[in-house]
Each structure stands twice: as structure tokens, then as C-alpha cells.
Design an enzyme around this catalytic site. Structure first.
Site, mmCIF file in Angstrom:
data_model
loop_
_atom_site.group_PDB
_atom_site.id
_atom_site.type_symbol
_atom_site.label_atom_id
_atom_site.label_comp_id
_atom_site.label_asym_id
_atom_site.label_seq_id
_atom_site.Cartn_x
_atom_site.Cartn_y
_atom_site.Cartn_z
ATOM 1 C CG HIS A 163 -2.014 1.002 1.164
ATOM 2 N ND1 HIS A 163 -1.852 2.332 1.509
ATOM 3 C CD2 HIS A 163 -3.311 0.874 0.766
ATOM 4 C CE1 HIS A 163 -3.005 2.965 1.338
ATOM 5 N NE2 HIS A 163 -3.891 2.122 0.895
ATOM 6 C CG ASP B 258 -7.613 -2.422 -2.976
ATOM 7 O OD1 ASP B 258 -8.731 -1.893 -2.855
ATOM 8 O OD2 ASP B 258 -6.560 -1.767 -2.995
#
Length: 423
Positions: A305, A362
Site C-alpha cells: 500500500h 483490496d
């Protein structure tokens, strides 16, 4: 107030230093150009603070995410999404009476204007749900009052309720339209998450009871997606809203920004990657090796991330939820099997551990949506539904900022110098 000193071309400039409530430090460069003629250069704005905000705090190094001071671990799976939306928009969690009123108002405002329903007939069946959602949200400006001169707090509140209430209806209706089924309307005794699931999967021919495990999982997903500070879509909402654009226009811009595969479309990209692995024979180790090869352009989606350099606290919560959903539903799906194998590699392989490439939100959200029966091209729409209260909160905060200005970044021109036009 402390200051920072900048030395440029033999001259020294003092710049104010701003410190946030969590100790974040920023050098205030607002007067830098006027004083020195220079601007800062920060492609992607990764080191630029565009505003002061009291909505969400993130510490990427420590894996911290808080809404209005509340740790995400205290909210996700414990506080219903509608109440978290209230928290983001109003600043505090609602009382029991306020929560009941808020939930009732959201349900009452879930009915899409009959005139807008005709728009669904104009979209081709191949239209992406995000395209439909962005268009429908933008069109709400034509159906509901938004004149800037008339927008007192009551008008704005009414439009907020319409937007939050109808966004899930528009999303579910776009799905029903794509499969040729009749639209289903919300029920007052259902939660926000349960109503969406009912509108997605119920039919007029038989009773549909929303599975509790799915309702709880979706509620958690929406809470985890509700806000994430100054990301691409939120910054877009603020950018558009800074021009004085109305709520619906600003939110539509946010929808379009979220649509990108590097932002909200990442969870869809995860499932498309898993499908690619399945079609190739399911050899996930081959694709892991490809991802490790610096000369290979292949990329594993759903790992790492930009903000979280340790772990994504949202992913930690979703990992547990994904296990519960898959176990209770007894889902057998080759894509989900591949996902679990990739997860095992990422959590134990030194290559991933050294680079802190942990499965992110995600990765797990895509797995859960798949298990719930949500179509892949609807994944980003689900993200949008969850993120809507955060966008609204930022739009309101920006609008009420007495020092607010229209957003207008500078640039470094690198084109041709003055040229003479010759016939």
C-alpha cells in the site's frame, strides 16, 4: 510559532511550521512564491498537505487508521455503517434516538426519482456500473434543489440524505437492469447493508431473507471503506468542490476518480488477476516468480500500500471476516482457492516480508465480494457506496473553511521557449 529556514540563491527565507494534533509537521509554503519567486515541486502531491482536516487520521508506519479519533478496530464490525456515516458527516457518533431517526431518513430517501429511472434504459447493457453511477449521481443536480444562494443547512442536509440513500439504490438498479430483472425497493426494517443486498438479490416471486453473515460482512466492508484521508478521489471531490460546484457534481467527480484501476478499481484488478492465473492452469507459484522478477512487467495486485508501510489495519480485520464468510457459506471457488494460496505465500515468503508487501484491503475485499455473489465489475461500485460519507464529510469541511480557496496547483513549464510564427 516555530519556523523553518530555506536558503535559495544566497537569500534566506523563514517559513512557518504547522503541527497537527497527532504531531504531524508541515512547512507552510503559501507565501514562498510571493517572497522568493520559487514554488515547490511534488509530483503526485505525496509530500504536500492540501488542507487541514479533523476527519481522518492515518499513520502509515504504525498501521493506524482513525475516524474522528475512533480507531478503525473499534468501529468495523461493531458499529453499523449508517452510524459511522453519521460520525463522519456530523463529527460525533449519534445517540440512540439520533441513530433511529438517521436510519429512517436514509431509508425514506432511498427511492430514486421516477424521472431518473428512465435513464437506465439509455445505457447499453455493456455500460460499466461505475459509468452509470457517476452519470446518475451527476443527474441528481437536475432533480433536486442545489442553487448556491438557496443552500442553507437544511437544503444541504436534504441533499446529503438523498445522496446516501439513493447511491445504493442506483447501484443495485444498475445491476438489476443488466440482468433484465425488476427493481426491488428498500424496506424500513432493514439495515443499510441488508437493504442493498435485498435490492441486489431478491426477486418479486419469492421471499428473500438476507443472510446475517453477508449483512455483517458488507457492513464491515462499507465501514472500512468509509474514508481514507486525502486520497485521489477525496482530493478530487475537494478540488471540484473548491470551485463552488454543488454536492452532486463534486460526488460524481469522486466516483469517476475512484473508477481508476490504481485506486478504487484495484479490488476488481485482484479478481481479474486471479482469473488470469486460473486460465493459465492455476500455477500461482509461476506468477509469484514472475512478480519477483524485476525484468518481468507482471504485477501482483492486492499487495502492499502506498500509505501503509507496515500493515493495512483494514486488511487485518478483513482477513478474519473473509475466513468467517467462506467457512459459513461453504463456498467452493477455484479463484478463492488461488487467493488463499497467494495469501499464504505473501505472509511467509521473505521476498514479500522484507518489502512489506502484505495483502491489502483490496485483496480481501475482492475475495469477500466474490463469495457474496457480487459481480466483479460491481466491486468498485461497492467501494463507492462505502466511501460516499467520507467524501461528503470532506466536501462539507472544505465548504465551511473560512480560509478556503479554489484549488489551483502550479507547474514547472518545460516546453519550447518563445518562438516566432512564420508563414
Amino acid at each position: 510559532m516555530s519556523t523553518a529556514k530555506l536558503s535559495l540563491d544566497g537569500k534566506e527565507y523563514e517559513l512557518p511550521v504547522i503541527t497537527g494534533t497527532e504531531g504531524e509537521v508541515a512547512v507552510d509554503v503559501r507565501k514562498l512564491r510571493a517572497q522568493s519567486g520559487a514554488i515547490t515541486f511534488d509530483p503526485g502531491y505525496g509530500n504536500t498537505g492540501s488542507c487541514k482536516s479533523n476527519i481522518t487520521f492515518i499513520d502509515g508506519e504504525k498501521g493506524i487508521l482513525r475516524y474522528r479519533g475512533y480507531p478503525i478496530e473499534d468501529l468495523a464490525g461493531k458499529v453499523p455503517f449508517a452510524r459511522v456515516a453519521y460520525l463522519l458527516i456530523h463529527g460525533d457518533l449519534p445517540s440512540e434516538q439520533e441513530a433511529r431517526t438517521w436510519r429512517r431518513e436514509l431509508t425514506q430517501n432511498s427511492l430514486v426519482h421516477e424521472g431518473m429511472l428512465k435513464f437506465f434504459d439509455s445505457f447499453p447493457v455493456t455500460a460499466h456500473p461505475m459509468n452509470i453511477l457517476a452519470s446518475m449521481v451527476s443527474s441528481m443536480s437536475s432533480f433536486y434543489p442545489h442553487d448556491a444562494e438557496l443552500e442553507d443547512d437544511e437544503h444541504i442536509r436534504a441533499n446529503i440524505l438523498r445522496l446516501l440513500g439513493q447511491v445504493k439504490s442506483i447501484a443495485a438498479f444498475s445491476y438489476k437492469k443488466s440482468i433484465g430483472q425488476r427493481y426491488m425497493y428498500p424496506l424500513s426494517d432493514h439495515s443499510y447493508a441488508a437493504n442493498f443486498l435485498r435490492m441486489m438479490f431478491a426477486t418479486p416471486t419469492e421471499f428473500y431473507a438476507v443472510p446475517k453473515v453477508l449483512e455483517d460482512a458488507l457492513d464491515m466492508l462499507l465501514v472500512l471503506h468509509a474514508d481514507h484521508e486525502q486520497n485521489c478521489s477525496t482530493s478530487t471531490v475537494r478540488m471540484v468542490g473548491s470551485s463552488g460546484a454543488n454536492l452532486y457534481a463534486s460526488m460524481s467527480a469522486g466516483v469517476n476518480a475512484l473508477w481508476g484501476p490504481l485506486h478504487g478499481g484495484a479490488n476488481q484488478a485482484v479478481l481479474e488477476m486471479l482469473e488470469e492465473i486460473r486460465k493459465d492452469g492455476g500455477d500461482y507459484k509461476k506468477f509469484v516468480a514472475m512478480a519477483k522478477d524485476k525484468n518481468n512487467p507482471f504485477k501482483l495486485f492486492g499487495f502492499g500500500h502506498r500509505v501503509y508501510k507496515n500493515f493495512d489495519p483494514r486488511a487485518t480485520l478483513l482477513r478474519k471476516a473473509s475466513d468467517a464468510v467462506l467457512n459459513e457459506l461453504g463456498v467452493e471457488d477455484p479463484l478463492l482457492d488461488i487467493a488463499k494460496q497467494l495469501e499464504e505465500v505473501a505472509l511467509n515468503d521473505e521476498y514479500f516480508l522484507e518489502r512489506k508487501l502484505y495483502p491489502n484491503v483490496d485483496f480481501y475485499s475482492g475475495i469477500i465480494y466474490r463469495a457474496m455473489g457480487i459481480p466483479t465489475d460491481m466491486f468498485t461500485v461497492m467501494f463507492t457506496i462505502g466511501r460516499m460519507p467520507g467524501w461528503i464529510a470532506h466536501w462539507l469541511e472544505m465548504r465551511k473553511d473560512p480560509g478556503g480557496r479554489i484549488h489551483r496547483p502550479r507547474q514547472i513549464y518545460v516546453g519550447p521557449n518563445l518562438r516566432k510564427y512564420e508563414k
